[in-house]
Structures are given as structure tokens and as C-alpha cells.
Design an enzyme around this catalytic site. Structure first.
Site, PDB file in Angstrom:
ATOM      1  N   LYS A 176       0.802  -1.237   0.000  1.00 24.62           N
ATOM      2  CA  LYS A 176       0.000   0.000   0.000  1.00 24.62           C
ATOM      3  C   LYS A 176       0.834   1.288   0.000  1.00 24.62           C
ATOM      4  O   LYS A 176       0.398   2.309  -0.509  1.00 24.62           O
ATOM      5  CB  LYS A 176      -0.930   0.017   1.211  1.00 24.62           C
ATOM      6  CG  LYS A 176      -2.098  -0.932   1.085  1.00 24.62           C
ATOM      7  CD  LYS A 176      -2.903  -0.932   2.369  1.00 24.62           C
ATOM      8  CE  LYS A 176      -4.364  -0.839   2.052  1.00 24.62           C
ATOM      9  NZ  LYS A 176      -5.200  -0.927   3.249  1.00 24.62           N
ATOM     10  N   ASP A 193     -10.251   3.553   2.003  1.00 25.42           N
ATOM     11  CA  ASP A 193     -10.477   2.936   3.325  1.00 25.42           C
ATOM     12  C   ASP A 193     -11.197   3.888   4.284  1.00 25.42           C
ATOM     13  O   ASP A 193     -12.181   3.520   4.923  1.00 25.42           O
ATOM     14  CB  ASP A 193      -9.142   2.523   3.959  1.00 25.42           C
ATOM     15  CG  ASP A 193      -8.579   1.260   3.326  1.00 25.42           C
ATOM     16  OD1 ASP A 193      -9.380   0.443   2.811  1.00 25.42           O
ATOM     17  OD2 ASP A 193      -7.346   1.082   3.345  1.00 25.42           O
TER      18      ASP A 193
END
Ligand code: ATR
Length: 283
Positions: free
Chosen positions: A67, A103
Site C-alpha cells: 500500500k 479505506d
């Protein structure tokens, strides 16, 4: 017509619910798209991203351990990824790879479904890892007052400093001891657990217990394995409202879907697919 290919890259990816969720969404809208999970450990990331370009893969979800590392391999970052410093979604925009982070906003969308606007709400966030950082940014942007409680104070401080620097808002920091947590929770509207406490196999563990909660509190655990965590059981015992980890999981996937397709995601279809997949695994 050309089939558009989307992929999750990370390690491990075998347990991911995203293929079931995204393929169900593509099917429901009759889109000629497929979503696959590809195991890409850190050492293979540079080649994998070159492969995305060479193969014309239309979009990615990015998970652990890629990520942060993927940022240097992309052409552009959306504000959501830039402020958090991590990417979970990539759009291949005619050869230009753009990174996003869904997210935090995914979590906030799930919470909004229960409490409406977060403006002025008092949120206590357990944890200061990657997920916590994304949620913290989105919560502050949504107008919530934020308190972060983490085991390692320096990690919480780093998140608070990043938020102060980028958004100009102050975040309160507390430790994980019961007295401090209980005091913060007395006036809180929302409690979010982003730590791994309570996750399989340590399913009997929790940081907060029922005596520290009140009936008007919304308790959200982003852990979804198991869905009914000890924290949520404690919340029910206290008469508080609960939101399980499927909420954020589905909404972050829905936001990725919308970034890729420009179409509104079929939330119910995605939630049902994720639930089916989870049930099939742990009967
Ligand atoms: P993610 O990126 O998925 O959010 P992470 O970065 O590994 O995961 O973060 C895990 C979080 O769970 C951290 O906040 C961690 O606390 P530390 O910063 O102190 O490590 C928290 N955590 C994990 N195990 C814990 C435990 N037994 N008690 C309290 N907090 C714990």
C-alpha cells in the site's frame, strides 16, 4: 467487446472477499469486467505494476504489503491517497496510473448509514496503524472531533501530527488504560476499533468492555473475521448500537467500484456476496 480486467495485488490475497464482491457488482450491472486476486509480494511489486501497464489492466486494489511502496510506481495520487500516504485503489486512466485511498471514506460512509452526518460527533479511535490513519483523516474531514487511543504512543502522535499539518485540526491522544478510555468514552458518540485485537484466532480479546460503554454509543469494529467480535458482544451487552466490519469492507469496495466504472455501486449486491463468501468459510 473488450473485457476489462481488475485485480487485487498483495500477499496474502487468498482470503480476500473482494473478488466475490466486485464480480457480483459487475454482474449486477451487466458490465463486461472481471476481478481477480493476484499474489504479489513486495519484491514483485515493480514488475507487477509494469505488467499492469503492459497488459492494460483497468484497475487495482492494493493490500498489504504494497500500500505504501506502490506510491512511487504510480503517475499521480488523488488527495485521499496523498494525505494518508497509502494507496488501496488504482485507476488506469488511459495509461496513467492514479492512486486513491477508499479505506477512510469507506468507513465514514458505513457510519453515516447509521448516524447521518459526523459533523460535531465525538469519535474515539482504537489503533494507529494504516487503517486507523485513513479513518482518522476521513473522520476529521467529515467534521468529527477525534481522540486516538493506541498502545504505542509514538504511532498515535505521528497520525495526529500528520492531521494537524495537513488539515489544521487538533487530535486528542490517550493511552489504552481503562481509566483514560472510560473517561473518553463517557462523552463519545462513536467508538471504532482498528486494532487487530479480537481478530481470529484471538477471538476472546477486547480492549473495551461493556462497563465502559453507554447506550447511545455506536460501536464499530472494522475486524470482519469473525464478524461478531468480543467488542461487539460487549457493546450489545451495554445496550449500545453495533456496526460490524462488513460495513467498511463493502463501502471501501463500493468506492473503488465507483472510481473504476463511474457508476453507482450496487451496495446490497456487494454486501450479500461478501456475506455469502464469509459464511461459506466459517460455517
Ligand atoms: P493495519 O495497517 O491493518 O491498520 P497495523 O498497521 O499492523 O494494521 O496496526 C495494527 C494496530 O493494532 C496498531 O494500532 C497496534 O498497536 P501498536 O501501534 O501499539 O502496535 C494495534 N495492536 C495490535 N495488537 C495489539 C494489542 N495486543 N493490544 C493493543 N493494540 C494492539
Amino acid at each position: 467487446m473488450k473485457t476489462r480486467v481488475f485485480a487485487l495485488i498483495g500477499d496474502p490475497v487468498e482470503q480476500s472477499l473482494s473478488p466475490a464482491m466486485q464480480n457480483a457488482a459487475f454482474g449486477a450491472l451487466g458490465l463486461n469486467c472481471v476481478y481477480i486476486a493476484l499474489r504479489v509480494p513486495s519484491a514483485g511489486l515493480t514488475d507487477a505494476v509494469a505488467g499492469v501497464r503492459a497488459l492494460g489492466i483497468s484497475g487495482l486494489n492494493v493490500t498489504t504489503p504494497n500500500k505504501i511502496k506502490i506510491i512511487d510506481l504510480l503517475d499521480e495520487l488523488d488527495e485521499s491517497a496523498n494525505s494518508v500516504g497509502a494507496v488501496n485503489t488504482v485507476k488506469n486512466d488511459r495509461g496513467k496510473l492514479v492512486g486513491f485511498n477508499t479505506d477512510g471514506d469507506g468507513c465514514i460512509r458505513a457510519l453515516r448509514g447509521r448516524v447521518g452526518s459526523l459533523r460535531g460527533k465525538d469519535v474515539v479511535l482504537l489503533g494507529a496503524g494504516g487503517a486507523a490513519r485513513a479513518i482518522a483523516f476521513s473522520a476529521v474531514k467529515a467534521g468529527a472531533g477525534l481522540t486516538i487511543a493506541n498502545r504505542t504512543a509514538s504511532r498515535a502522535r505521528a497520525v495526529a501530527e500528520a492531521i494537524e499539518q495537513r488539515l489544521g485540526s487538533t487530535v486528542k491522544l490517550i493511552g489504552l488504560n481503562r481509566a483514560e478510555l472510560a473517561r473518553a468514552l463517557r462523552k463519545a458518540d462513536i467508538l471504532i476499533n482498528t486494532t487487530t485485537v479480537g481478530m481470529r484466532p484471538r477471538i476472546d480479546e477486547t480492549i473495551v468492555t461493556s462497563s465502559m460503554m453507554h447506550r447511545k454509543l455506536l460501536v464499530n469494529d472494522i475486524v470482519y473475521d469473525p464478524l461478531q467480535t468480543r467488542l461487539l458482544r460487549e457493546a450489545k451487552r451495554a445496550g449500545a448500537e453495533v456496526l460490524d466490519g462488513l460495513g467498511m469492507l463493502v463501502q471501501q469496495g463500493a468506492l473503488s467500484f465507483e472510481i473504476w466504472t463511474g457508476k453507482r455501486a450496487p451496495i446490497r449486491v456487494m454486501a450479500a456476496a461478501a456475506k455469502r463468501e464469509l459464511k461459506g468459510r466459517c460455517p
